[in-house]
Scaffold this motif. Structure first.
Motif, PDB file in Angstrom:
ATOM      1  N   MET A   1       0.832  -1.200   0.000  1.00 21.50           N
ATOM      2  CA  MET A   1       0.000   0.000   0.000  1.00 21.50           C
ATOM      3  C   MET A   1       0.869   1.253   0.000  1.00 21.50           C
ATOM      4  SD  MET A   1      -3.326  -0.681  -0.074  1.00 21.50           S
ATOM      5  CE  MET A   1      -2.776  -1.787  -1.388  1.00 21.50           C
ATOM      6  N   ALA A   2       1.965   1.229   0.750  1.00 22.62           N
ATOM      7  CA  ALA A   2       2.866   2.380   0.795  1.00 22.62           C
ATOM      8  C   ALA A   2       3.463   2.665  -0.574  1.00 22.62           C
ATOM      9  CB  ALA A   2       3.970   2.134   1.823  1.00 22.62           C
ATOM     10  N   VAL A   3       3.903   1.614  -1.251  1.00 19.59           N
ATOM     11  CA  VAL A   3       4.570   1.791  -2.541  1.00 19.59           C
ATOM     12  C   VAL A   3       3.578   2.172  -3.627  1.00 19.59           C
ATOM     13  CG1 VAL A   3       5.872   0.596  -4.345  1.00 19.59           C
ATOM     14  CG2 VAL A   3       6.453   0.226  -1.938  1.00 19.59           C
ATOM     15  N   VAL A   4       2.475   1.433  -3.738  1.00 22.75           N
ATOM     16  CA  VAL A   4       1.501   1.664  -4.806  1.00 22.75           C
ATOM     17  C   VAL A   4       0.895   3.057  -4.714  1.00 22.75           C
ATOM     18  CG1 VAL A   4      -0.766   0.953  -5.683  1.00 22.75           C
ATOM     19  CG2 VAL A   4       0.969  -0.768  -5.158  1.00 22.75           C
ATOM     20  N   HIS A   5       0.623   3.511  -3.502  1.00 22.29           N
ATOM     21  CA  HIS A   5      -0.060   4.796  -3.320  1.00 22.29           C
ATOM     22  C   HIS A   5       0.888   5.935  -2.945  1.00 22.29           C
ATOM     23  CE1 HIS A   5      -3.919   2.899  -3.875  1.00 22.29           C
ATOM     24  NE2 HIS A   5      -3.620   2.005  -2.949  1.00 22.29           N
ATOM     25  N   ASN A   6       2.188   5.650  -2.856  1.00 24.99           N
ATOM     26  CA  ASN A   6       3.188   6.688  -2.568  1.00 24.99           C
ATOM     27  C   ASN A   6       2.859   7.446  -1.281  1.00 24.99           C
ATOM     28  OD1 ASN A   6       5.565   8.169  -3.144  1.00 24.99           O
ATOM     29  ND2 ASN A   6       4.354   9.806  -4.071  1.00 24.99           N
ATOM     30  N   VAL A   7       2.604   6.695  -0.219  1.00 26.98           N
ATOM     31  CA  VAL A   7       2.268   7.282   1.080  1.00 26.98           C
ATOM     32  C   VAL A   7       3.066   6.585   2.176  1.00 26.98           C
ATOM     33  CG1 VAL A   7      -0.086   7.963   0.460  1.00 26.98           C
ATOM     34  CG2 VAL A   7       0.326   5.683   1.395  1.00 26.98           C
ATOM     35  N   TYR A   8       3.172   7.257   3.320  1.00 25.06           N
ATOM     36  CA  TYR A   8       3.645   6.593   4.525  1.00 25.06           C
ATOM     37  C   TYR A   8       2.491   5.774   5.091  1.00 25.06           C
ATOM     38  CZ  TYR A   8       7.746   9.668   4.556  1.00 25.06           C
ATOM     39  OH  TYR A   8       8.900  10.320   4.230  1.00 25.06           O
ATOM     40  N   VAL A   9       2.791   4.584   5.587  1.00 26.27           N
ATOM     41  CA  VAL A   9       1.763   3.711   6.163  1.00 26.27           C
ATOM     42  C   VAL A   9       2.174   3.294   7.568  1.00 26.27           C
ATOM     43  CG1 VAL A   9       0.595   1.476   6.010  1.00 26.27           C
ATOM     44  CG2 VAL A   9       0.937   2.842   3.946  1.00 26.27           C
ATOM     45  N   HIS A  10       1.357   3.674   8.545  1.00 23.68           N
ATOM     46  CA  HIS A  10       1.464   3.147   9.900  1.00 23.68           C
ATOM     47  C   HIS A  10       0.465   1.997   9.968  1.00 23.68           C
ATOM     48  CE1 HIS A  10       0.781   2.582  14.138  1.00 23.68           C
ATOM     49  NE2 HIS A  10       1.730   3.453  14.468  1.00 23.68           N
ATOM     50  N   GLY A  11       0.980   0.785  10.120  1.00 24.78           N
ATOM     51  CA  GLY A  11       0.133  -0.398   9.994  1.00 24.78           C
ATOM     52  C   GLY A  11      -0.725  -0.719  11.186  1.00 24.78           C
ATOM     53  N   GLY A  12      -1.105   0.302  11.976  1.00 27.87           N
ATOM     54  CA  GLY A  12      -1.904   0.019  13.170  1.00 27.87           C
ATOM     55  C   GLY A  12      -1.100  -0.899  14.061  1.00 27.87           C
ATOM     56  N   SER A  13      -1.605  -2.102  14.295  1.00 24.93           N
ATOM     57  CA  SER A  13      -0.774  -3.150  14.881  1.00 24.93           C
ATOM     58  C   SER A  13      -1.253  -4.496  14.383  1.00 24.93           C
ATOM     59  CB  SER A  13      -0.767  -3.103  16.419  1.00 24.93           C
ATOM     60  OG  SER A  13      -2.005  -3.527  16.956  1.00 24.93           O
ATOM     61  N   ILE A  14      -0.311  -5.430  14.285  1.00 22.32           N
ATOM     62  CA  ILE A  14      -0.610  -6.799  13.902  1.00 22.32           C
ATOM     63  C   ILE A  14       0.061  -7.729  14.898  1.00 22.32           C
ATOM     64  CG2 ILE A  14      -0.774  -6.143  11.468  1.00 22.32           C
ATOM     65  CD1 ILE A  14       1.915  -7.542  11.000  1.00 22.32           C
ATOM     66  N   GLY A  15      -0.322  -8.991  14.880  1.00 23.12           N
ATOM     67  CA  GLY A  15       0.289  -9.970  15.764  1.00 23.12           C
ATOM     68  C   GLY A  15       1.658 -10.391  15.255  1.00 23.12           C
ATOM     69  N   GLU A  16       2.655 -10.319  16.128  1.00 19.79           N
ATOM     70  CA  GLU A  16       4.012 -10.753  15.809  1.00 19.79           C
ATOM     71  C   GLU A  16       4.326 -12.007  16.617  1.00 19.79           C
ATOM     72  OE1 GLU A  16       8.687  -9.355  16.326  1.00 19.79           O
ATOM     73  OE2 GLU A  16       7.071  -8.007  16.954  1.00 19.79           O
ATOM     74  N   LEU A  17       4.652 -13.104  15.944  1.00 20.79           N
ATOM     75  CA  LEU A  17       4.973 -14.351  16.629  1.00 20.79           C
ATOM     76  C   LEU A  17       6.262 -14.191  17.420  1.00 20.79           C
ATOM     77  CD1 LEU A  17       4.134 -16.883  13.790  1.00 20.79           C
ATOM     78  CD2 LEU A  17       2.862 -16.556  15.924  1.00 20.79           C
ATOM     79  N   ALA A  18       6.206 -14.644  18.697  1.00 20.90           N
ATOM     80  CA  ALA A  18       7.370 -14.539  19.578  1.00 20.90           C
ATOM     81  C   ALA A  18       7.368 -15.731  20.523  1.00 20.90           C
ATOM     82  CB  ALA A  18       7.345 -13.226  20.352  1.00 20.90           C
ATOM     83  N   GLY A  19       7.630 -16.919  19.976  1.00 21.08           N
ATOM     84  CA  GLY A  19       7.636 -18.122  20.788  1.00 21.08           C
ATOM     85  C   GLY A  19       6.244 -18.492  21.253  1.00 21.08           C
TER      86      GLY A  19
END
Length: 276
Positions: A77-95
């Motif tokens: 989305m950042a590249v296609v639309h030439n914008v900065y994107v703050h991705g809210g938050s997503i789940g990051e696996l950590a063990g």
């Protein structure tokens, strides 16, 4: 800098949530130009079982590497639309835990930084519903700021808003804008969401861009839960300058750095602090 907070009504289906996010982003950008897009907290998977949450979470790559479905969607989305994107938050696996993690991309698709939610939501709401984020999620421990289009931006997530010491640390690190994705419960949100955001903006003399989820989702046991929405942007004087309606949509405002400087010059709070 023009900032847009995207308000979503996600559920436990990651693919459907990504499709919803894509539709909202493309709908917004078809209407107006913005510099920074902000998504809500855990928009890729809200609700569902423990197994579902782990299945939706992703192993984040080293910067420059290839990530999972949500990571690459945000970068695209950042590249296609030439914008900065703050991705809210997503789940990051950590063990054996998941981290509630924000990721920010520039218009070239380069990762600018990550923030992992520090304060975990282990509470009982006024309607008696219990929340135990620590049963699944691990906590971060790093205060994070980064530069977006010449503006110093501080990162926080949802329940963090109740801990003013974090926001003082962000201000001291140079923050001019603080981004706060959230999935605030309906019960707490209707009384505290806007009050807390306006208070933190006044205390820190920062702009706030707060993107929330709305609507009803279901836990793995079928229990329905509602989130408050009302995504908004607040100026350093504590005024709400833009707010989303009740359903999925967005709110947009321009971050005026000259106004920030004026507020801080006229009331130099950091210079006047005595206790912290």
């Amino acid at each position: 800098m023009r900032v847009a907070v995207i308000q979503m009504s996600p559920g436990a289906d990651k693919g459907e949530n990504i499709a919803q996010a894509r539709g909202l982003i493309e709908g917004l950008l078809a209407e107006q130009k913005v510099d920074l897009l902000v998504l809500p907290e855990m928009w890729t998977c809200l609700g569902g079982s423990r197994a579902n949450k782990f299945a939706a979470a992703e192993t984040l790559p080293v910067p420059g590497g290839t990530g999972g479905e949500a990571y690459e969607f945000l970068r695209g989305m950042a590249v296609v639309h030439n914008v900065y994107v703050h991705g809210g938050s997503i789940g990051e696996l950590a063990g054996e835990k998941i981290l509630n993690t924000s990721i920010v991309f520039n218009p070239l698709g380069e990762e600018l930084g990550r923030y992992r939610k520090i304060h975990l939501f282990d509470i009982t709401t006024p309607d008696g519903q219990g929340y135990r984020e620590s049963a699944i999620y691990g906590a971060g421990d790093e205060v994070v700021t980064l530069d977006i289009a010449g503006t110093r931006v501080g990162l926080a997530i949802c329940y963090d808003i109740r801990f003013p010491e974090l926001f003082l640390a962000l201000r001291r690190a140079g923050a001019e804008l603080i981004v706060l994705p959230a999935a605030f419960t309906l019960q707490t949100g209707k009384d505290h969401w806007e009050v807390l955001l306006r208070a933190r903006a006044i205390e820190t003399q920062c702009w706030f861009a707060a993107s929330g989820t709305c609507g009803t989702h279901h836990e793995g046991n079928g229990e329905p839960r509602q989130t408050y929405g009302h995504s908004l942007i607040v100026d350093p004087w504590g005024h709400v300058v833009a707010k989303a309606s009740d359903g999925p949509g967005w709110a947009v405002a321009t971050i005026n750095k000259a106004f920030t400087a004026k507020v801080r010059a006229n009331m130099p709070l950091l210079d006047h602090r005595r206790l912290a």
